[in-house]
Motif scaffolding. Structure first.
Motif, PDB file in Angstrom:
ATOM      1  N   LEU A 169       3.710  51.089 -31.273  1.00 19.59           N
ATOM      2  CA  LEU A 169       3.809  49.639 -31.114  1.00 19.59           C
ATOM      3  C   LEU A 169       5.107  49.107 -31.713  1.00 19.59           C
ATOM      4  O   LEU A 169       5.791  48.274 -31.104  1.00 19.59           O
ATOM      5  N   ASP A 170       5.464  49.605 -32.888  1.00 19.36           N
ATOM      6  CA  ASP A 170       6.713  49.175 -33.530  1.00 19.36           C
ATOM      7  C   ASP A 170       7.931  49.577 -32.702  1.00 19.36           C
ATOM      8  O   ASP A 170       8.865  48.794 -32.545  1.00 19.36           O
ATOM      9  N   ARG A 171       7.905  50.788 -32.141  1.00 19.17           N
ATOM     10  CA  ARG A 171       9.033  51.274 -31.334  1.00 19.17           C
ATOM     11  C   ARG A 171       9.216  50.400 -30.092  1.00 19.17           C
ATOM     12  O   ARG A 171      10.332  49.952 -29.778  1.00 19.17           O
ATOM     13  N   LEU A 172       8.119  50.119 -29.389  1.00 18.65           N
ATOM     14  CA  LEU A 172       8.202  49.299 -28.183  1.00 18.65           C
ATOM     15  C   LEU A 172       8.568  47.857 -28.503  1.00 18.65           C
ATOM     16  O   LEU A 172       9.308  47.218 -27.759  1.00 18.65           O
ATOM     17  N   ALA A 173       8.070  47.342 -29.632  1.00 16.82           N
ATOM     18  CA  ALA A 173       8.432  45.976 -30.043  1.00 16.82           C
ATOM     19  C   ALA A 173       9.926  45.893 -30.349  1.00 16.82           C
ATOM     20  O   ALA A 173      10.569  44.883 -30.031  1.00 16.82           O
ATOM     21  N   CYS A 174      10.493  46.933 -30.941  1.00 15.99           N
ATOM     22  CA  CYS A 174      11.946  46.960 -31.197  1.00 15.99           C
ATOM     23  C   CYS A 174      12.720  46.946 -29.885  1.00 15.99           C
ATOM     24  O   CYS A 174      13.743  46.258 -29.768  1.00 15.99           O
ATOM     25  N   CYS A 175      12.242  47.702 -28.890  1.00 16.59           N
ATOM     26  CA  CYS A 175      12.898  47.687 -27.576  1.00 16.59           C
ATOM     27  C   CYS A 175      12.896  46.277 -26.998  1.00 16.59           C
ATOM     28  O   CYS A 175      13.922  45.796 -26.508  1.00 16.59           O
ATOM     29  N   LEU A 176      11.748  45.606 -27.082  1.00 15.16           N
ATOM     30  CA  LEU A 176      11.653  44.240 -26.564  1.00 15.16           C
ATOM     31  C   LEU A 176      12.554  43.294 -27.344  1.00 15.16           C
ATOM     32  O   LEU A 176      13.234  42.445 -26.756  1.00 15.16           O
ATOM     33  N   SER A 207      15.391  44.887 -24.141  1.00 11.75           N
ATOM     34  CA  SER A 207      14.992  45.839 -23.102  1.00 11.75           C
ATOM     35  C   SER A 207      13.614  45.479 -22.556  1.00 11.75           C
ATOM     36  O   SER A 207      12.786  44.920 -23.265  1.00 11.75           O
ATOM     37  N   ASP A 208      13.379  45.828 -21.308  1.00 13.62           N
ATOM     38  CA  ASP A 208      12.076  45.604 -20.695  1.00 13.62           C
ATOM     39  C   ASP A 208      11.197  46.831 -20.901  1.00 13.62           C
ATOM     40  O   ASP A 208      11.697  47.946 -21.049  1.00 13.62           O
ATOM     41  N   VAL A 209       9.890  46.627 -20.882  1.00 11.05           N
ATOM     42  CA  VAL A 209       8.913  47.707 -21.019  1.00 11.05           C
ATOM     43  C   VAL A 209       7.870  47.519 -19.934  1.00 11.05           C
ATOM     44  O   VAL A 209       7.396  46.406 -19.709  1.00 11.05           O
ATOM     45  N   GLU A 229       0.138  42.097 -28.303  1.00 10.98           N
ATOM     46  CA  GLU A 229       0.554  42.603 -29.618  1.00 10.98           C
ATOM     47  C   GLU A 229       2.053  42.894 -29.642  1.00 10.98           C
ATOM     48  O   GLU A 229       2.739  42.598 -30.621  1.00 10.98           O
ATOM     49  N   LEU A 230       2.588  43.461 -28.554  1.00  6.43           N
ATOM     50  CA  LEU A 230       4.028  43.726 -28.488  1.00  6.43           C
ATOM     51  C   LEU A 230       4.827  42.425 -28.541  1.00  6.43           C
ATOM     52  O   LEU A 230       5.842  42.342 -29.234  1.00  6.43           O
ATOM     53  N   ALA A 237       7.493  41.611 -31.376  1.00  9.27           N
ATOM     54  CA  ALA A 237       8.888  41.410 -30.969  1.00  9.27           C
ATOM     55  C   ALA A 237       9.381  40.029 -31.396  1.00  9.27           C
ATOM     56  O   ALA A 237      10.509  39.883 -31.869  1.00  9.27           O
ATOM     57  N   THR A 238       8.531  39.026 -31.241  1.00 14.70           N
ATOM     58  CA  THR A 238       8.889  37.672 -31.674  1.00 14.70           C
ATOM     59  C   THR A 238       9.151  37.645 -33.169  1.00 14.70           C
ATOM     60  O   THR A 238      10.109  37.023 -33.636  1.00 14.70           O
ATOM     61  N   GLU A 239       8.311  38.324 -33.922  1.00 19.09           N
ATOM     62  CA  GLU A 239       8.493  38.391 -35.377  1.00 19.09           C
ATOM     63  C   GLU A 239       9.801  39.105 -35.735  1.00 19.09           C
ATOM     64  O   GLU A 239      10.526  38.665 -36.629  1.00 19.09           O
ATOM     65  N   LEU A 240      10.109  40.188 -35.028  1.00 18.66           N
ATOM     66  CA  LEU A 240      11.374  40.899 -35.279  1.00 18.66           C
ATOM     67  C   LEU A 240      12.579  40.013 -34.983  1.00 18.66           C
ATOM     68  O   LEU A 240      13.541  39.984 -35.755  1.00 18.66           O
ATOM     69  N   VAL A 241      12.540  39.288 -33.863  1.00 20.71           N
ATOM     70  CA  VAL A 241      13.646  38.387 -33.507  1.00 20.71           C
ATOM     71  C   VAL A 241      13.793  37.316 -34.576  1.00 20.71           C
ATOM     72  O   VAL A 241      14.902  36.990 -35.005  1.00 20.71           O
ATOM     73  N   ARG A 242      12.668  36.780 -35.040  1.00 16.80           N
ATOM     74  CA  ARG A 242      12.694  35.758 -36.083  1.00 16.80           C
ATOM     75  C   ARG A 242      13.299  36.317 -37.369  1.00 16.80           C
ATOM     76  O   ARG A 242      14.135  35.675 -38.008  1.00 16.80           O
TER      77      ARG A 242
END
Length: 161
Positions: free
Chosen positions: A111-118, A122-124, A143-144, A148-153
């Motif tokens: 989940l963390d890996r795919l969220a980082c891609c987003l 990148s698209d998933v 969940e992704l 991803a929103t949290e990572l961008v923030r």
């Protein structure tokens, strides 16, 4: 002058804040341009549906149980059977190995890996046999998107410091 500057092409292209999550049937994966992750029942992905249910009988209870599993911590290997029990699913419906030691940590890492891609733009593409019916892929997408929103923030906060 201000209008000319506003209309002039930018040297750097504008980049999306986040990538997009899409859904597909297994049969249509070859037509997709973005990387795809097979999360259907029986798939080797840690995000595969951990319950033995036919795609036509995925219920609100099983989706709620799966959402609980996605939200559980990496060390909570018993979360699959606990979530099944809390949401009224039979223990016999839990796939063998779904709650084995280390599976939850692997699930959270994916989940963390795919969220980082987003978060990187990148698209998933999530691939499941249930599509287009409501299935656990939508729970994964929620969940992704949240992660991803949290990572961008977090990244924008670090840049502003």
């Amino acid at each position: 002058m201000a209008d000319a500057e506003r209309l002039a092409p930018r040297e750097e292209p504008l980049r999306r804040q986040r990538g997009v999550v899409s859904f597909a049937l297994r049969a249509s994966v070859r037509q997709r341009s973005c990387p795809s992750v097979d999360i259907g029942p029986g798939a080797p992905s840690p995000l595969a549906f951990p319950f033995r249910l036919p795609p036509t009988s995925v219920t609100r209870q099983s989706l709620a149980a799966f959402a609980d599993i996605l939200g559980a911590g990496p060390a909570e290997d018993t979360c699959v059977s606990r979530s099944a029990r809390v949401h009224g699913l039979l223990e016999a419906n839990v796939l063998s190995g779904a709650g084995a030691t280390g599976v939850q940590a692997t699930r959270q890492a994916e989940l963390d890996r795919l969220a980082c891609c987003l978060a990187d733009g990148s698209d998933v593409c999530l691939v499941c046999v249930c599509f287009p019916r409501r299935c656990h892929a939508q729970e994964v997408a929620f969940e992704l998107a949240r992660r991803a929103t949290e990572l961008v923030r977090q990244r924008s906060c670090k840049r502003s410091l």
